[in-house]
Design a protein around this motif. Structure first.
Motif, PDB file in Angstrom:
ATOM      1  N   ILE A 125       0.805  -1.210   0.000  1.00 11.41           N
ATOM      2  CA  ILE A 125       0.000   0.000   0.000  1.00 11.41           C
ATOM      3  C   ILE A 125       0.845   1.269   0.000  1.00 11.41           C
ATOM      4  CG2 ILE A 125      -0.180   0.119   2.519  1.00 11.41           C
ATOM      5  CD1 ILE A 125      -3.101   1.059   2.079  1.00 11.41           C
ATOM      6  N   ASN A 126       2.064   1.199   0.522  1.00 11.66           N
ATOM      7  CA  ASN A 126       2.898   2.389   0.659  1.00 11.66           C
ATOM      8  C   ASN A 126       4.077   2.459  -0.291  1.00 11.66           C
ATOM      9  OD1 ASN A 126       1.424   3.505   2.895  1.00 11.66           O
ATOM     10  ND2 ASN A 126       2.424   2.011   4.240  1.00 11.66           N
ATOM     11  N   HIS A 127       4.449   1.338  -0.886  1.00 15.86           N
ATOM     12  CA  HIS A 127       5.698   1.305  -1.638  1.00 15.86           C
ATOM     13  C   HIS A 127       5.515   0.725  -3.038  1.00 15.86           C
ATOM     14  CE1 HIS A 127       6.966   1.050   2.677  1.00 15.86           C
ATOM     15  NE2 HIS A 127       7.715   2.065   2.283  1.00 15.86           N
ATOM     16  N   ALA A 128       6.380   1.176  -3.934  1.00  9.55           N
ATOM     17  CA  ALA A 128       6.487   0.612  -5.282  1.00  9.55           C
ATOM     18  C   ALA A 128       7.942   0.271  -5.531  1.00  9.55           C
ATOM     19  CB  ALA A 128       5.998   1.605  -6.327  1.00  9.55           C
ATOM     20  N   GLY A 129       8.171  -0.780  -6.307  1.00  2.90           N
ATOM     21  CA  GLY A 129       9.543  -1.122  -6.668  1.00  2.90           C
ATOM     22  C   GLY A 129      10.167  -0.019  -7.501  1.00  2.90           C
ATOM     23  N   ALA A 130      11.434   0.303  -7.220  1.00  4.65           N
ATOM     24  CA  ALA A 130      12.110   1.395  -7.923  1.00  4.65           C
ATOM     25  C   ALA A 130      12.768   0.938  -9.216  1.00  4.65           C
ATOM     26  CB  ALA A 130      13.154   2.026  -7.004  1.00  4.65           C
ATOM     27  N   GLY A 131      12.604  -0.352  -9.541  1.00  3.37           N
ATOM     28  CA  GLY A 131      13.173  -0.842 -10.795  1.00  3.37           C
ATOM     29  C   GLY A 131      14.629  -1.236 -10.696  1.00  3.37           C
ATOM     30  N   LEU A 132      15.162  -1.328  -9.478  1.00  6.33           N
ATOM     31  CA  LEU A 132      16.556  -1.724  -9.299  1.00  6.33           C
ATOM     32  C   LEU A 132      16.671  -2.535  -8.021  1.00  6.33           C
ATOM     33  CD1 LEU A 132      19.671   0.404 -10.023  1.00  6.33           C
ATOM     34  CD2 LEU A 132      19.583  -0.952  -7.944  1.00  6.33           C
ATOM     35  N   MET A 133      17.345  -3.680  -8.117  1.00  5.85           N
ATOM     36  CA  MET A 133      17.536  -4.557  -6.950  1.00  5.85           C
ATOM     37  C   MET A 133      18.927  -5.160  -7.007  1.00  5.85           C
ATOM     38  SD  MET A 133      13.955  -6.734  -7.099  1.00  5.85           S
ATOM     39  CE  MET A 133      14.143  -7.150  -8.853  1.00  5.85           C
ATOM     40  N   LEU A 134      19.486  -5.390  -5.838  1.00  5.31           N
ATOM     41  CA  LEU A 134      20.706  -6.187  -5.712  1.00  5.31           C
ATOM     42  C   LEU A 134      20.346  -7.394  -4.854  1.00  5.31           C
ATOM     43  CD1 LEU A 134      23.760  -6.400  -6.313  1.00  5.31           C
ATOM     44  CD2 LEU A 134      24.169  -5.310  -4.096  1.00  5.31           C
ATOM     45  N   LEU A 135      20.420  -8.586  -5.456  1.00  3.72           N
ATOM     46  CA  LEU A 135      19.896  -9.786  -4.806  1.00  3.72           C
ATOM     47  C   LEU A 135      20.967 -10.867  -4.697  1.00  3.72           C
ATOM     48  CD1 LEU A 135      16.532 -10.089  -6.776  1.00  3.72           C
ATOM     49  CD2 LEU A 135      16.973  -8.818  -4.665  1.00  3.72           C
ATOM     50  N   PRO A 136      20.847 -11.749  -3.702  1.00  2.00           N
ATOM     51  CA  PRO A 136      21.721 -12.933  -3.643  1.00  2.00           C
ATOM     52  C   PRO A 136      21.415 -13.865  -4.809  1.00  2.00           C
ATOM     53  CG  PRO A 136      20.606 -12.543  -1.540  1.00  2.00           C
ATOM     54  CD  PRO A 136      19.939 -11.676  -2.548  1.00  2.00           C
ATOM     55  N   GLY A 137      22.446 -14.453  -5.381  1.00  2.00           N
ATOM     56  CA  GLY A 137      22.253 -15.313  -6.541  1.00  2.00           C
ATOM     57  C   GLY A 137      21.412 -16.542  -6.264  1.00  2.00           C
ATOM     58  N   ARG A 138      21.346 -16.965  -5.010  1.00  2.00           N
ATOM     59  CA  ARG A 138      20.582 -18.177  -4.685  1.00  2.00           C
ATOM     60  C   ARG A 138      19.095 -18.030  -4.983  1.00  2.00           C
ATOM     61  NH1 ARG A 138      18.189 -16.696   0.084  1.00  2.00           N
ATOM     62  NH2 ARG A 138      19.263 -15.062   1.283  1.00  2.00           N
ATOM     63  N   LEU A 139      18.585 -16.801  -5.040  1.00  2.00           N
ATOM     64  CA  LEU A 139      17.155 -16.608  -5.283  1.00  2.00           C
ATOM     65  C   LEU A 139      16.765 -16.882  -6.733  1.00  2.00           C
ATOM     66  CD1 LEU A 139      16.475 -13.311  -3.259  1.00  2.00           C
ATOM     67  CD2 LEU A 139      16.188 -15.683  -2.521  1.00  2.00           C
ATOM     68  N   VAL A 140      17.731 -16.836  -7.646  1.00  2.00           N
ATOM     69  CA  VAL A 140      17.415 -16.986  -9.072  1.00  2.00           C
ATOM     70  C   VAL A 140      16.857 -18.368  -9.377  1.00  2.00           C
ATOM     71  CG1 VAL A 140      18.419 -16.944 -11.400  1.00  2.00           C
ATOM     72  CG2 VAL A 140      19.123 -15.250  -9.707  1.00  2.00           C
ATOM     73  N   GLU A 141      17.274 -19.371  -8.634  1.00  2.00           N
ATOM     74  CA  GLU A 141      16.824 -20.738  -8.899  1.00  2.00           C
ATOM     75  C   GLU A 141      15.307 -20.873  -8.775  1.00  2.00           C
ATOM     76  OE1 GLU A 141      17.810 -25.282  -7.313  1.00  2.00           O
ATOM     77  OE2 GLU A 141      19.050 -23.573  -6.678  1.00  2.00           O
ATOM     78  N   ARG A 142      14.698 -20.010  -7.975  1.00  2.00           N
ATOM     79  CA  ARG A 142      13.243 -20.099  -7.802  1.00  2.00           C
ATOM     80  C   ARG A 142      12.476 -19.726  -9.067  1.00  2.00           C
ATOM     81  NH1 ARG A 142      12.076 -17.602  -1.751  1.00  2.00           N
ATOM     82  NH2 ARG A 142      13.903 -18.502  -0.701  1.00  2.00           N
ATOM     83  N   LEU A 143      13.150 -19.078 -10.038  1.00  2.00           N
ATOM     84  CA  LEU A 143      12.470 -18.774 -11.300  1.00  2.00           C
ATOM     85  C   LEU A 143      12.083 -20.047 -12.037  1.00  2.00           C
ATOM     86  CD1 LEU A 143      14.692 -15.825 -12.636  1.00  2.00           C
ATOM     87  CD2 LEU A 143      12.369 -15.660 -11.728  1.00  2.00           C
ATOM     88  N   ASN A 144      12.770 -21.148 -11.775  1.00  4.26           N
ATOM     89  CA  ASN A 144      12.457 -22.409 -12.448  1.00  4.26           C
ATOM     90  C   ASN A 144      11.102 -22.961 -12.019  1.00  4.26           C
ATOM     91  OD1 ASN A 144      14.901 -22.479 -13.862  1.00  4.26           O
ATOM     92  ND2 ASN A 144      15.973 -23.349 -12.088  1.00  4.26           N
ATOM     93  N   ASP A 145      10.568 -22.490 -10.891  1.00  2.00           N
ATOM     94  CA  ASP A 145       9.271 -22.963 -10.420  1.00  2.00           C
ATOM     95  C   ASP A 145       8.105 -22.192 -11.030  1.00  2.00           C
ATOM     96  OD1 ASP A 145      10.662 -24.707  -8.740  1.00  2.00           O
ATOM     97  OD2 ASP A 145      10.747 -23.224  -7.110  1.00  2.00           O
ATOM     98  N   LEU A 146       8.410 -21.162 -11.812  1.00  2.00           N
ATOM     99  CA  LEU A 146       7.373 -20.304 -12.393  1.00  2.00           C
ATOM    100  C   LEU A 146       7.129 -20.667 -13.848  1.00  2.00           C
ATOM    101  CD1 LEU A 146       8.550 -16.886 -10.899  1.00  2.00           C
ATOM    102  CD2 LEU A 146       6.796 -18.425 -10.003  1.00  2.00           C
ATOM    103  N   PRO A 147       5.983 -20.254 -14.399  1.00  2.00           N
ATOM    104  CA  PRO A 147       5.732 -20.506 -15.827  1.00  2.00           C
ATOM    105  C   PRO A 147       6.799 -19.866 -16.700  1.00  2.00           C
ATOM    106  CG  PRO A 147       3.730 -19.791 -14.701  1.00  2.00           C
ATOM    107  CD  PRO A 147       4.845 -19.608 -13.731  1.00  2.00           C
ATOM    108  N   PRO A 148       7.101 -20.436 -17.871  1.00  2.00           N
ATOM    109  CA  PRO A 148       8.166 -19.905 -18.736  1.00  2.00           C
ATOM    110  C   PRO A 148       7.929 -18.468 -19.181  1.00  2.00           C
ATOM    111  CG  PRO A 148       7.494 -22.106 -19.439  1.00  2.00           C
ATOM    112  CD  PRO A 148       6.497 -21.666 -18.414  1.00  2.00           C
ATOM    113  N   ASP A 149       6.636 -18.061 -19.269  1.00  2.00           N
ATOM    114  CA  ASP A 149       6.355 -16.709 -19.768  1.00  2.00           C
ATOM    115  C   ASP A 149       6.288 -15.672 -18.642  1.00  2.00           C
ATOM    116  OD1 ASP A 149       4.092 -17.691 -18.595  1.00  2.00           O
ATOM    117  OD2 ASP A 149       2.720 -17.025 -20.192  1.00  2.00           O
ATOM    118  N   ALA A 150       6.666 -16.028 -17.421  1.00  2.00           N
ATOM    119  CA  ALA A 150       6.641 -15.070 -16.318  1.00  2.00           C
ATOM    120  C   ALA A 150       7.699 -13.996 -16.526  1.00  2.00           C
ATOM    121  CB  ALA A 150       6.876 -15.788 -14.995  1.00  2.00           C
TER     122      ALA A 150
END
Length: 395
Positions: A125-150
């Motif tokens: 309700i208060n925030h929007a993503g600013a379009g920039l993130m610095l993330l740990p690489g381990r989180l990328v593997e979770r993209l495999n659980d999503l549909p290919p067109d995500a």
């Protein structure tokens, strides 16, 4: 590079131009400044614009990959890596962005009430993503659980929030000053470009010559960047005018030479401003033609030479004596510009003002008296200003 620039057009939003460079090029400059070793670009096809980005990345020593979806990203990122994610069309100040992500991995956010109408993705309700993130690489593997067109960027935003990655607010001063933008179409790109040039030239009007150079940069800088000449064309023009000024002195027309030197200084300063804008946003180096110090020294030498060509009041006066007064004048200007506060020093650095004043005195036939007279005025001004409390800079 999946979103079209506007309805009915196939060209990606990332290929819109800001300051003569595509939005994708601005993002690549930020990624390289952040030290990214691999660049993964989400795109539909490997076109000439993408090939240009690849060449730029590889020249900087980074590996470049085109991917068509989030699942392909997991093969490029290991658990020990850090991943810098930039949303499509997001253009940010490299200095501000690097400062915000230097501390630790984070999701950068903006106030939702102002950011969502601009096109940023709401996250609560208060925030929007600013379009920039610095993330740990381990989180990328979770993209495999999503549909290919995500959408990978949007999906990584949700994954990061669910994983408890901290949110970091972009300072209001940065977002309000046009240093954090989401450009979605050509109209927004033009508006952002105007604000960008305004920001690059703010605070430069301390003297008439610099004020005029700043106005010319705002008026024509973007067009020159789009044309591909950037700050190099004014630099070449400045050298040409300087050579013409020396030629005028050789032909015993010193008044014309002085006017040409003023014009040379002006166009070179325009080139310096435009090149500075490119350097700040794209991490480009500054060529010799766009640096004010070498050109300023060369122009002052030429100025002394032109003033030597002024007919002397003493027939048969040797050249070294004729050079004395011009050398004193230039020396005083350089000395005072170094030791006085900025609002005064800019006036002593303004060679357009000096050249036009001397040219006007030359037309009135007063040039032989003007140079020693101005030197006396500068000595008196330096004494008065240096006695005023707080007007001297630390040297």
């Amino acid at each position: 590079m999946m979103e079209p620039a506007s309805a009915g057009f196939d060209a990606p939003r990332a290929y819109l131009r800001l300051g003569g460079a595509t939005l994708a090029h601005h993002q690549l400059a930020l990624a390289l400044a952040a030290g990214c070793e691999r660049i993964a670009c989400l795109a539909k096809a490997f076109d000439p614009e993408l090939a240009a980005l690849q060449r730029e990345a590889e020249r900087a020593g980074a590996r470049f990959h085109m991917i068509s979806g989030g699942r392909a990203l997991s093969g490029l990122v290991t658990a020990s890596d850090e991943l810098l994610v930039l949303g499509e069309g997001v253009v940010v100040s490299p200095v501000d962005a690097l400062e915000l992500i230097a501390q630790a991995p984070a999701v950068l956010v903006l106030p939702a009430e102002t950011a969502v109408p601009q096109g940023f993705e709401r996250i609560d309700i208060n925030h929007a993503g600013a379009g920039l993130m610095l993330l740990p690489g381990r989180l990328v593997e979770r993209l495999n659980d999503l549909p290919p067109d995500a959408d990978p960027a949007s999906a990584l935003l949700r994954i990061a929030l669910q994983a408890g990655i901290s949110q970091r607010m972009v300072p209001q001063s940065v977002s309000n000053d046009g240093r954090w933008l989401l450009v979605q179409d050509e109209a927004q790109a033009h508006a952002a470009e105007d604000r960008w040039m305004d920001r690059q030239t703010s605070g430069l009007g301390h003297s008439p010559g610099m004020g005029l150079a700043a106005w010319l940069s705002r008026r024509f800088g973007a067009a020159m960047l789009h044309a591909g000449s950037g700050g190099s064309a004014p630099g070449i023009a400045g050298l040409t005018l300087l050579a013409m000024a020396v030629g005028s002195a050789w032909l015993e027309v010193p008044t014309l030479g002085l006017a040409l030197l003023g014009a040379a200084w002006l166009v070179q300063r325009v080139g310096t401003i435009i090149t500075g804008a490119q350097a700040d946003s794209l991490g480009l180096g500054r060529g010799i033609l766009s640096r004010p110090e070498p050109f300023g020294a060369l122009l002052d030498i030429a100025l002394v030479g032109v003033l030597i060509a002024v007919p002397s009041l003493v027939p048969g006066e040797p050249t070294w004596l004729r050079a004395f007064a011009p050398l004193v004048l230039i020396g005083l200007l350089r000395l005072l510009s170094q030791v006085l506060a900025e609002r005064f020093s800019a006036w002593f650095e303004d060679r357009l003002l000096l050249a036009l004043a001397l040219a006007a005195l030359g037309l009135a036939g007063l040039l032989p008296y003007a140079v020693p007279g101005l030197s006396i005025v500068l000595i008196v001004a330096g004494i008065i200003l240096s006695r005023r409390r707080g007007e001297l800079t630390s040297v």
